[in-house]
Design a protein around this motif. Sequence first.
Motif, short mmCIF file in Angstrom:
data_model
loop_
_atom_site.label_atom_id
_atom_site.label_comp_id
_atom_site.label_asym_id
_atom_site.label_seq_id
_atom_site.Cartn_x
_atom_site.Cartn_y
_atom_site.Cartn_z
N LYS A 110 0.82 -1.21 0.00
CA LYS A 110 0.00 0.00 0.00
C LYS A 110 0.85 1.26 0.00
CE LYS A 110 -3.78 -2.21 2.58
NZ LYS A 110 -4.54 -2.23 3.86
N GLU A 111 2.13 1.13 0.38
CA GLU A 111 3.00 2.28 0.55
C GLU A 111 4.18 2.32 -0.41
OE1 GLU A 111 2.23 4.69 2.58
OE2 GLU A 111 0.53 3.67 3.54
N ILE A 112 4.73 1.15 -0.75
CA ILE A 112 5.95 1.08 -1.56
C ILE A 112 5.78 0.01 -2.63
CG2 ILE A 112 8.47 0.79 -1.52
CD1 ILE A 112 8.40 1.33 1.49
N PRO A 113 6.15 0.28 -3.89
CA PRO A 113 6.04 -0.73 -4.93
C PRO A 113 6.95 -1.94 -4.65
CG PRO A 113 6.34 1.45 -5.90
CD PRO A 113 6.59 1.58 -4.43
N LEU A 114 6.42 -3.12 -4.89
CA LEU A 114 7.13 -4.37 -4.63
C LEU A 114 7.60 -4.99 -5.94
CD1 LEU A 114 4.70 -6.01 -2.04
CD2 LEU A 114 6.44 -4.24 -1.65
N VAL A 115 8.80 -5.57 -5.90
CA VAL A 115 9.41 -6.18 -7.09
C VAL A 115 10.01 -7.52 -6.68
CG1 VAL A 115 11.24 -5.97 -8.82
CG2 VAL A 115 9.93 -3.95 -8.14
N ILE A 116 9.89 -8.51 -7.55
CA ILE A 116 10.52 -9.81 -7.34
C ILE A 116 11.65 -9.98 -8.34
CG2 ILE A 116 10.21 -12.30 -7.71
CD1 ILE A 116 7.51 -12.07 -6.35
N LEU A 117 12.80 -10.47 -7.87
CA LEU A 117 13.91 -10.92 -8.72
C LEU A 117 14.15 -12.37 -8.36
CD1 LEU A 117 16.17 -10.33 -10.78
CD2 LEU A 117 17.63 -9.70 -8.84
N THR A 118 13.79 -13.27 -9.26
CA THR A 118 13.74 -14.68 -8.91
C THR A 118 14.58 -15.56 -9.82
OG1 THR A 118 12.24 -16.60 -8.71
CG2 THR A 118 11.62 -14.92 -10.30
N ASN A 119 15.20 -16.57 -9.24
CA ASN A 119 15.90 -17.60 -10.01
C ASN A 119 14.89 -18.59 -10.55
OD1 ASN A 119 18.37 -16.45 -9.54
ND2 ASN A 119 19.15 -18.07 -8.21
N SER A 120 14.08 -18.13 -11.48
CA SER A 120 12.95 -18.92 -11.94
C SER A 120 12.79 -18.75 -13.44
CB SER A 120 11.68 -18.49 -11.21
OG SER A 120 10.60 -19.33 -11.53
N MET A 121 11.85 -19.48 -13.97
CA MET A 121 11.50 -19.40 -15.39
C MET A 121 10.23 -18.57 -15.56
SD MET A 121 13.84 -21.25 -16.93
CE MET A 121 13.15 -21.76 -18.52
N ILE A 122 10.09 -17.97 -16.72
CA ILE A 122 8.93 -17.13 -17.00
C ILE A 122 7.63 -17.92 -16.81
CG2 ILE A 122 7.74 -15.81 -18.79
CD1 ILE A 122 10.56 -15.21 -19.96
N ALA A 123 7.61 -19.17 -17.27
CA ALA A 123 6.39 -19.96 -17.21
C ALA A 123 6.10 -20.47 -15.81
CB ALA A 123 6.49 -21.14 -18.18
N GLN A 124 7.13 -20.55 -14.95
CA GLN A 124 6.95 -21.09 -13.61
C GLN A 124 6.35 -20.09 -12.64
OE1 GLN A 124 10.98 -22.24 -12.54
NE2 GLN A 124 10.24 -24.30 -12.09
N HIS A 137 4.73 -4.64 -8.51
CA HIS A 137 5.02 -3.71 -9.60
C HIS A 137 5.65 -4.43 -10.77
CE1 HIS A 137 6.38 -0.03 -11.59
NE2 HIS A 137 7.57 -0.60 -11.69
N ALA A 138 6.56 -5.39 -10.49
CA ALA A 138 7.25 -6.12 -11.55
C ALA A 138 7.78 -7.43 -10.98
CB ALA A 138 8.39 -5.30 -12.13
N VAL A 139 7.90 -8.41 -11.87
CA VAL A 139 8.52 -9.69 -11.53
C VAL A 139 9.55 -9.98 -12.62
CG1 VAL A 139 8.18 -12.16 -11.18
CG2 VAL A 139 6.44 -10.54 -10.39
N TYR A 140 10.81 -10.12 -12.22
CA TYR A 140 11.90 -10.38 -13.17
C TYR A 140 12.49 -11.75 -12.87
CZ TYR A 140 11.47 -5.34 -13.78
OH TYR A 140 10.98 -4.09 -14.01
N THR A 141 12.73 -12.51 -13.91
CA THR A 141 13.24 -13.88 -13.77
C THR A 141 14.67 -13.99 -14.27
OG1 THR A 141 12.57 -14.63 -15.97
CG2 THR A 141 10.90 -14.73 -14.22
N ALA A 142 15.33 -15.06 -13.82
CA ALA A 142 16.67 -15.37 -14.32
C ALA A 142 16.63 -15.63 -15.82
CB ALA A 142 17.22 -16.58 -13.58
N GLU A 143 15.54 -16.18 -16.30
CA GLU A 143 15.41 -16.44 -17.73
C GLU A 143 15.46 -15.13 -18.52
OE1 GLU A 143 12.45 -18.77 -20.88
OE2 GLU A 143 11.81 -18.45 -18.80
#
Length: 222
Positions: A110-124, A137-143
């Motif tokens: 509710k206060e700050i945008p959240l982002v994931i940086l994951t050692n994962s695949m786009i489809a997973q 706000h965004a999800v970024y993958t290792a792929e």
Amino acid sequence: MDRFRPKYVTFDCHGTLINFQMAEAARDLFGHLLDGLRMDEFVRNFQGYRLDEVMQDWKPYADVVHNALERTCRRNNVTFRAEDAETIYNRIPTWGPHQDVPEGLAKLAKEIPLVILTNSMIAQIPSNVAKLGAPFHAVYTAEQAGAYKPHFKAFEYMFDMLGCGPEDITHVSSSFRHDLMSAYDLGIKSKVWVNRGHEPANPFYEYTEIRDVSELPGVFGL
């Protein structure tokens, strides 16, 4: 006291937010073959070989799991079957969050945008993220990055996509080896270690320690 308010709070996903059940999956498949101490060693080896695999050039995560499990089986004198690696890989999207995660994330989002940086695949990753119960706000993958953490390239991809630098974020993880050591070396001053019991504390890396994600909003005075 003034508290740092980052442009984004960035997260490791599996292990930190998602209850990453690789050890349980290994025990389900090999526990009938190994006694308690040997099974504990198998789990430790499997974890170590997964880290070693992601330290190499990028490859699909299915190959990371396959190669790490094959090396673990060889080391422990257990027959390797490719279908066991596939079974473990296919479980990953079914895993949900640690119990403390949804409420803490929802409050922070509710206060700050959240982002994931994951050692994962786009489809997973969409299945795991959908279970977290908060908007990202965004999800970024290792792929997408072409590199797994702890490679700097993964973090640098995130910075480029967000249009920000190390000084603009707080990075949150339960792992020093995958996240917080690289974050320190890259100059991310604001770091939070979620003590899930995966690794021992290491104060050299200058972080705020929390027991679980329900405590995270308080780091920012929320």
